[in-house]
Scaffold this active site. Structure first.
Site, short mmCIF file in Angstrom:
data_model
loop_
_atom_site.label_atom_id
_atom_site.label_comp_id
_atom_site.label_asym_id
_atom_site.label_seq_id
_atom_site.Cartn_x
_atom_site.Cartn_y
_atom_site.Cartn_z
CB SER A 104 6.55 -6.50 6.44
OG SER A 104 5.15 -6.52 6.42
CG ASP A 242 2.18 -7.59 3.76
OD1 ASP A 242 1.74 -8.75 3.64
OD2 ASP A 242 2.75 -7.20 4.78
CG ASP A 244 5.49 -10.36 5.59
OD1 ASP A 244 4.59 -9.56 5.28
OD2 ASP A 244 5.77 -10.64 6.76
CG ASP A 246 2.43 -10.13 7.91
OD1 ASP A 246 2.27 -9.26 7.02
OD2 ASP A 246 3.21 -9.97 8.87
#
Length: 449
Positions: A104, A242, A244, A246
Site C-alpha cells: 500500500s 497511494d 496500490d 485503494d
C-alpha cells in the site's frame, strides 16, 4: 498488526519488510500452497494475482504462482494493477479468490500479501484461520496430472478502465483540467487512461515507476508535489492515489489539501440528494468531529468503526448502508464497488461536483474540520489503560473541560507499545491544553518505559 487470534494475518493481510520476518520467498511459496489448498477444496481452484510496482513484486508473484500450482490451483496473472482492480477482476473471471502483492502506502522495501474472496470482499476470519492451519502442515506437491497452470490476462487493464468509467455513468469531463498523482504505483497506467477517455485534460505526475520509487515524496500521503503541480498548471483540481490505488486525497484549485473526511462529506451530501444515502455514514474512531457535526445538519448519522477499511466494511454491512471511509482516504461506496477504490471514489466526487455545479473548494465548505491534537505515550508494558482508575478519572476531567464542543480518544497502538491520546474540539488552545494534561496523566498512570 496481527488480527485477533491469528499468527500471521493482520487487518489487511500480511505485511512487513522484505527479507525480514515472514515476507520472504520461502514463506510466500508456502502461503500460496496453503491458500491453494483452502481454495481448491471444491475442485480445481482459480486465483487472480495482481501486484503494485515495487521491485520485490516480481519475486513474490513467481513464488505465489508456484505455491498455488503445487496445490492444484490455476493462476491468472494481471500484472501491476490497483488493489481494487484485483477485487473487480476476481468477480469478472469468477475466480475463487484474488491475491494482491502490495504494501500500500509503505516504502518500496516493504511488501505484503492480501486476499479477496470470490465476491471481491476481504476474506472472512474463518478462511484466514483455515489458511494459517494449512501453513502449519508439511508442503506436499499435488500429483503431476493435478498441478495448476498459469496464464497472463492481457486485457485486464482495459477491462478495469472500462469498469471505472462505467461507475461514473461515463461522466463527460470535457473542459476539466486535472492533475493526477499516481505515487509511482499501481494506478500509473490505468488512472490517466480513465480520465483522458472521459474527456479531461490530464497532467500526470508520479507515473514513472522504477521498482524503488513507489510512494517516494508523491501520492496521497505526500501531497506537496500535487499541490505545487495544481497551482503551476492552474488546474481545476488534483487527485492523488497511494501505491496500490485503494485510497485517495484531493487538492482544490487553490492548492488546499482535501482529506478523506472532507471527501466523505461531499459524497454523503451528493448521494443523499440522489436518494442513495438515507440514514447515515460509517467513519472510524479517528474521523474528525467536524464531519459528524456536518452530517448531523444533513439529518445523517455517523457510526464509528475501528480504524481500518475492513472494519468500515463490516459496519456498513451491519447497518445496511453504502458509504463509509477513513480520513486517510479509504472510501467505500458499496453501491458501485465491493471495496475501497481510489479511482472509482474520485470519479464519484467529480460526479458530485458536476451535478452541484460547484468547485471542490465550494463543495467542501459545508464542513469545518475541528482542530485535532494527538500525543503518543510510550508504555513500559502492555496494559489496558482504559481500566486504570487514574486514567478513567483523567478522561472524565478532559471531557468535562471540553463539554459538548470536543471529543477525547485513547487508542492503544496495535503495532508498538504506545497509547495514542487524541483530543479534538472547537478551541485549538483548549484542545492542546487538554491533550497535554491527559497525556501526562496517562504517562503517570502507566509509568515511564
Amino acid at each position: 498488526m496481527v488480527g485477533k487470534g491469528k499468527k500471521y494475518f493482520g487487518t489487511d493481510g500480511i505485511r512487513g519488510e522484505v527479507g525480514k520476518g515472514v515476507i520472504n520467498p520461502d514463506f510466500v511459496l508456502k502461503l500460496g500452497w496453503a491458500a491453494g489448498r483452502v481454495f481448491s477444496k471444491q475442485g480445481r481452484g482459480k486465483i487472480v494475482i495482481g501486484k503494485d510496482t515495487r521491485i520485490s513484486g516480481y519475486m513474490f508473484e513467481s513464488v505465489l504462482e508456484a505455491g498455488l500450482a503445487s496445490a492444484g490451483c490455476d493462476s491468472l496473472l494481471v500484472g501491476p494493477m490497483p488493489t481494487p482492480a484485483v477485487a473487480y477482476l476476481t468477480r469478472t473471471f469468477q475466480a475463487d479468490a484474488g491475491i494482491v502483492i502490495s504494501a500500500s502506502h509503505n516504502p518500496f522495501f516493504d511488501n505484503g500479501i492480501k486476499f479477496f474472496s470470490a465476491t471481491g470482499t476481504k476474506l472472512p476470519d474463518e478462511i484466514e484461520f483455515a489458511i494459517e492451519e494449512e501453513l502449519e502442515k508439511v508442503l506436499l506437491t499435488s500429483p503431476s496430472a493435478e498441478l495448476g497452470r498459469a496464464r497472463r490476462i492481457d486485457d485486464a487493464n482495459g477491462r478495469y478502465v472500462e469498469y471505472c468509467k462505467s461507475t461514473s455513468g461515463y461522466l463527460n469531463l470535457k473542459g476539466f483540467n486535472i492533475v493526477l498523482d499516481c505515487a509511482h504505483g499501481a494506478t500509473y497506467d490505468v488512472a490517466p487512461k480513465v480520465f483522458r477517455e472521459l474527456g479531461a485534460n490530464v497532467t500526470v505526475i508520479g507515473a514513472s515507476p522504477n521498482g524503488l520509487n513507489i510512494n517516494e515524496n508523491v501520492g496521497s500521503t505526500s501531497p506537496a508535489a500535487l499541490q505545487k503541480a495544481v497551482l503551476e498548471h492552474k488546474a481545476d483540481l488534483g487527485i492523488a492515489y497511494d501505491g496500490d490505488g485503494d485510497r485517495l486525497a484531493m487538492v482544490d484549485h487553490e492548492g488546499q489539501f482535501v482529506d478523506g473526511d472532507e471527501l466523505l462529506y461531499i459524497l454523503a451530501k451528493h448521494l443523499q440528494a440522489q436518494g442513495i444515502v438515507k440514514d447515515g455514514v460509517v467513519g472510524t474512531l479517528m474521523t474528525n468531529l467536524g464531519l459528524e457535526v456536518a452530517l448531523n445538519k444533513l439529518d445523517l448519522k455517523l457510526v464509528r468503526a475501528d480504524v481500518g477499511d475492513r472494519y468500515v466494511n463490516e459496519q456498513l454491512t451491519e447497518q445496511g448502508w453504502v458509504l463509509g471511509g477513513e480520513n486517510s482516504g479509504h472510501l467505500v461506496l458499496k453501491h458501485v464497488s465491493t471495496t475501497g477504490d481510489g479511482i472509482v471514489a474520485s470519479l464519484q466526487v467529480l460526479v458530485a461536483l458536476v451535478l452541484a455545479k460547484q468547485s471542490l473548494s465550494e463543495a467542501k465548505s459545508g464542513m469545518r474540520k475541528y482542530p485535532q491534537v494527538m500525543i503518543n505515550v510510550k508504555m513500559p508494558k502492555k496494559v489496558n489503560v482504559l481500566k486504570l482508575p487514574a486514567v478513567v478519572e483523567a478522561v472524565a476531567s478532559a471531557e468535562e473541560a471540553l463539554a459538548e464542543t470536543g471529543r477525547v480518544l485513547l487508542r492503544p497502538s496495535g503495532t508498538e507499545p504506545v497509547v495514542r491520546v487524541m483530543v479534538e474540539g472547537e478551541d485549538v488552545s483548549l484542545v492542546k491544553q487538554v491533550c497535554e494534561t491527559l497525556a501526562a496523566a496517562v504517562e503517570s498512570a502507566v509509568g515511564k518505559p
